[in-house]
Design a protein around this motif. Structure first.
Motif, short mmCIF file in Angstrom:
data_model
loop_
_atom_site.label_atom_id
_atom_site.label_comp_id
_atom_site.label_asym_id
_atom_site.label_seq_id
_atom_site.Cartn_x
_atom_site.Cartn_y
_atom_site.Cartn_z
N LEU A 156 1.04 -1.59 0.04
CA LEU A 156 0.12 -0.04 -0.58
C LEU A 156 0.65 1.62 -0.25
CD1 LEU A 156 -2.79 -1.09 2.68
CD2 LEU A 156 -3.16 -1.07 0.12
N LEU A 157 2.20 1.03 -0.24
CA LEU A 157 2.62 1.89 -0.40
C LEU A 157 3.92 2.25 -1.68
CD1 LEU A 157 4.21 4.77 1.63
CD2 LEU A 157 5.72 2.56 3.19
N ASP A 158 4.23 3.56 -1.52
CA ASP A 158 5.21 3.41 -3.12
C ASP A 158 5.59 5.17 -3.26
OD1 ASP A 158 6.79 2.66 -5.03
OD2 ASP A 158 5.57 2.04 -6.22
N TRP A 159 7.52 5.67 -4.13
CA TRP A 159 7.56 6.64 -3.81
C TRP A 159 8.10 6.45 -5.10
CZ3 TRP A 159 10.57 8.61 1.36
CH2 TRP A 159 10.24 10.21 1.30
N GLY A 160 7.14 7.37 -5.67
CA GLY A 160 7.83 7.67 -7.49
C GLY A 160 8.60 8.19 -7.58
N SER A 161 9.57 8.25 -9.57
CA SER A 161 10.44 9.04 -9.45
C SER A 161 10.55 11.02 -9.65
CB SER A 161 11.24 8.49 -11.00
OG SER A 161 9.96 9.18 -11.29
N ASN A 162 9.24 11.30 -9.02
CA ASN A 162 9.05 12.27 -9.02
C ASN A 162 8.70 13.41 -7.75
OD1 ASN A 162 9.02 13.47 -11.57
ND2 ASN A 162 6.93 13.62 -12.19
N ASN A 163 9.06 12.43 -7.07
CA ASN A 163 9.22 12.49 -5.31
C ASN A 163 8.19 12.67 -4.61
OD1 ASN A 163 11.06 12.95 -3.69
ND2 ASN A 163 11.47 14.38 -3.69
N VAL A 164 7.21 12.28 -5.42
CA VAL A 164 5.78 12.18 -4.68
C VAL A 164 5.23 10.37 -4.50
CG1 VAL A 164 3.01 12.56 -4.85
CG2 VAL A 164 4.56 13.94 -6.19
N LEU A 165 5.45 10.38 -3.31
CA LEU A 165 4.95 9.55 -1.78
C LEU A 165 3.39 8.79 -2.67
CD1 LEU A 165 6.18 8.05 0.60
CD2 LEU A 165 3.91 8.11 0.95
N SER A 166 3.01 7.83 -2.89
CA SER A 166 1.41 7.38 -2.74
C SER A 166 0.82 6.40 -1.29
CB SER A 166 0.92 6.51 -3.68
OG SER A 166 1.79 5.70 -4.05
N ILE A 167 -0.09 6.36 -1.23
CA ILE A 167 -0.57 5.65 0.51
C ILE A 167 -2.25 5.69 0.12
CG2 ILE A 167 -0.21 7.42 2.16
CD1 ILE A 167 0.45 5.39 4.16
N ALA A 168 -1.82 3.81 0.45
CA ALA A 168 -3.85 3.81 0.16
C ALA A 168 -3.80 3.46 1.42
CB ALA A 168 -3.75 2.43 -0.41
N LEU A 169 -5.08 4.72 1.90
CA LEU A 169 -5.72 4.03 3.00
C LEU A 169 -7.72 4.28 3.60
CD1 LEU A 169 -4.75 7.81 5.06
CD2 LEU A 169 -3.65 4.95 4.93
N GLY A 170 -7.23 2.75 3.45
CA GLY A 170 -9.07 1.91 3.18
C GLY A 170 -8.86 2.49 1.80
N ASP A 171 -10.00 3.70 1.39
CA ASP A 171 -10.61 3.01 0.31
C ASP A 171 -10.33 4.55 -0.05
OD1 ASP A 171 -12.70 0.85 0.39
OD2 ASP A 171 -14.02 2.20 1.29
N THR A 172 -9.28 5.13 0.20
CA THR A 172 -8.66 6.10 -0.29
C THR A 172 -7.03 6.31 -0.97
OG1 THR A 172 -9.88 7.68 0.20
CG2 THR A 172 -8.66 9.28 -0.44
N LEU A 173 -7.10 6.71 -2.03
CA LEU A 173 -5.31 7.09 -2.90
C LEU A 173 -4.99 8.50 -2.00
CD1 LEU A 173 -2.67 5.46 -3.41
CD2 LEU A 173 -3.03 6.19 -5.70
N TYR A 174 -4.08 9.11 -1.51
CA TYR A 174 -3.69 9.99 -1.41
C TYR A 174 -1.88 10.04 -2.06
CZ TYR A 174 -7.01 10.81 2.34
OH TYR A 174 -8.90 10.52 3.32
N LEU A 175 -1.82 11.39 -2.46
CA LEU A 175 -0.35 11.39 -2.46
C LEU A 175 0.05 12.50 -2.01
CD1 LEU A 175 -0.82 11.71 -6.63
CD2 LEU A 175 -0.11 9.99 -4.72
N TRP A 176 1.62 12.37 -1.46
CA TRP A 176 1.48 13.56 -1.03
C TRP A 176 3.68 13.54 -1.05
CZ3 TRP A 176 7.20 13.20 2.16
CH2 TRP A 176 7.22 14.40 2.96
N ASP A 177 3.16 15.42 -2.43
CA ASP A 177 4.45 15.90 -2.21
C ASP A 177 5.54 16.04 -1.35
OD1 ASP A 177 6.38 17.10 -3.71
OD2 ASP A 177 4.90 17.49 -4.83
N ALA A 178 7.11 14.95 -1.43
CA ALA A 178 8.22 15.43 -0.39
C ALA A 178 8.53 16.60 -1.02
CB ALA A 178 9.27 14.28 -0.70
#
Length: 471
Positions: A156-178
């Motif tokens: 449920l967690l991954d960090w992309g090459s554009n320095n944005v982290l994705s995390i799935a919390l229940g039914d929702t996918l959030y993006l956190w810009d590092a």
């Protein structure tokens, strides 16, 4: 089946506590270094002032004798030369030529008898000692992650090459810009299709794949927040693992199937790998894209070669390059070595607790280390020969190992429940960990990479050498 996993249905039936906003700074006591004196530590050296006498190290009787000896010399001046010689010889033997009255705790080091030529040659040959990297013992940042599904088999967690982290919390996918620290919501899945069971960034850092409990896989463009397509009918149960190999999206499901999907074409299913009898919970492509590692709840590890994949698997024909049965529990943690292309590290679940290293060309197990607890995730340091593992009961820690000696370099604690997922920043320095305690923590565990020295500028001859530019 690995002990300690929670089903999706139990997660949905769990009563919700007071709602917390996701990916906000968690309220926690900041780390404060000890303000105690270093000398209270019995193992530490206590350095006092070397100019203050130490009474405990002094022989007071000897000091009294040495202080009163000159006066006695004057009183015995009239003694015969033979008695005086006897007295001096006796004092020399008994006192062992001791003339110091005061004693100090620390003595200056003795000078070494080394010639200037030897010192110069040793300085030229000796390389400067590399300083040991400081590894912070506390997380740099802690964010709340409410409704994180506590399931060992998901990703449920991954960090992309554009320095944005994705995390799935229940039914929702959030993006956190590092880079900016901003949080955005990409998508909330319908209850009939959710929860989200896996996420994986494409190599471009713009597109992301989302696996669902309904067996569907969605492809999103995060720059426009647009759903590009939905892959249906690939699996018969939830999709818990995803891995990209250029434009090929490999999916692993609870049905035990592994499918290569070419997302550029309409008929996206191009190859299928069959070998697992239970849920596929780990998938990783090698750096070259020629080999795929898969781990399952059937305790099996498979190494697949891209040349052996088939769009129509024939019965009785093995597709795998190696089928490895050494683990005694589910195999979820997989990590290809960045400095040796055929080296793979794998971690087993609660009944196994081992990190194993494999030569994927020969299928040989090179080493096995019992960590003492469930291995949930593995990450290699991109800049040093080090491996980071995350664990469950009892310490719920992250452990940094030196490879190949597998000596523990550090143990990072802070999570209060098993550390299910880890992701690495694009520069390889920071690691994000998400745990069943519903927190997301960031660790500066791998340190900053060494910056190469700038190349010396070419020297130019001429009359304008001393000028940087002409006005």
């Amino acid at each position: 089946m690995d002990a300690g996993s929670h089903s999706i249905s139990s997660e949905k039936s769990r009563a919700a506590a007071a709602p917390r906003p996701p990916l906000q700074e968690a309220v926690s006591r900041p780390y404060m270094p000890s303000l105690g004196l270093g000398c209270r530590n019995p193992s530490a050296k206590c350095y006092g002032d070397r100019f203050i006498p130490d009474r405990s190290a002094m022989d007071m009787d000897m000091a009294h004798y040495l202080l009163t000896e000159p006066r006695k010399d004057k009183e015995n001046a009239a003694a015969s030369p033979s008695k005086e010689a006897y007295r001096r010889l006796l004092a020399e033997k008994l006192l062992n030529n001791r003339t110091r009255i005061l004693a100090f705790r620390n003595k200056p080091p003795e000078p070494e008898n080394i010639s200037f030529a030897d010192a110069a040659s040793s300085n030229l040959q000796a390389k400067p000692a590399k300083q040991r990297r400081h590894i912070p013992q506390s997380a740099e940042r802690t964010l709340d992650a409410p409704e994180l599904v506590d399931d060992y088999y998901l990703n449920l967690l991954d960090w992309g090459s554009n320095n944005v982290l994705s995390i799935a919390l229940g039914d929702t996918l959030y993006l956190w810009d590092a880079s900016s620290g901003s949080t955005s919501e990409l998508v909330t899945i319908d209850e009939d299709s959710g929860p989200i069971t896996s996420v994986s960034w494409a190599p471009d850092g713009r597109h992301i794949a989302v696996g669902l409990n309904s067996s569907d896989v969605q492809l999103w463009d995060t720059s426009s927040n647009r759903l590009l397509r939905t892959l249906r009918g690939v699996h018969e149960a939830r999709v818990g693992s995803l891995a990209w190999n250029n434009s090929i999206l490999t999916t692993g499901g609870m049905d035990g199937k592994i499918v290569n999907n070419d997302v550029r074409i309409r008929d996206h299913v191009v190859q299928t790998y069959e070998g697992h009898s239970q849920e596929v919970c780990g998938l990783k492509w090698s750096g070259s894209g020629q080999q795929l590692a898969s781990g399952g709840n059937d305790n099996l590890l498979h190494i697949w070669d891209v040349s052996m994949a088939s769009s129509m698997p024939s019965p009785g024909r093995n597709q795998w390059l190696h089928r490895l049965e050494d683990h005694m529990a589910a195999v979820k943690a997989l990590a290809w070595c960045p400095f040796q292309s055929n080296l793979l590290a794998t971690g087993g679940g609660g009944s196994d607790r081992c990190i194993k290293f494999w030569n994927t060309h020969t299928g040989a197990c090179l080493n096995s280390v019992d960590t003492g607890s469930q291995v949930c995730a593995l990450l290699w340091n991109k800049n040093e020969r080090e491996l980071l593992s995350s664990h469950g009961f009892t310490q719920n820690q992250l452990t940094l190992w030196k490879y190949p000696s597998m000596v523990k370099m550090a143990e990072l604690t802070g999570h209060t429940s098993r550390v299910l997922f880890m992701a690495q920043s694009p520069d390889g320095c920071t690691v994000a960990s998400a745990a069943a305690d519903e927190t997301l923590r960031f660790w500066n565990v791998f340190g900053a990479p060494e910056t190469p020295k700038p190349a010396a500028k070419a020297s130019h001859t001429g009359m304008f050498n001393s000028f940087n530019h002409i006005r």
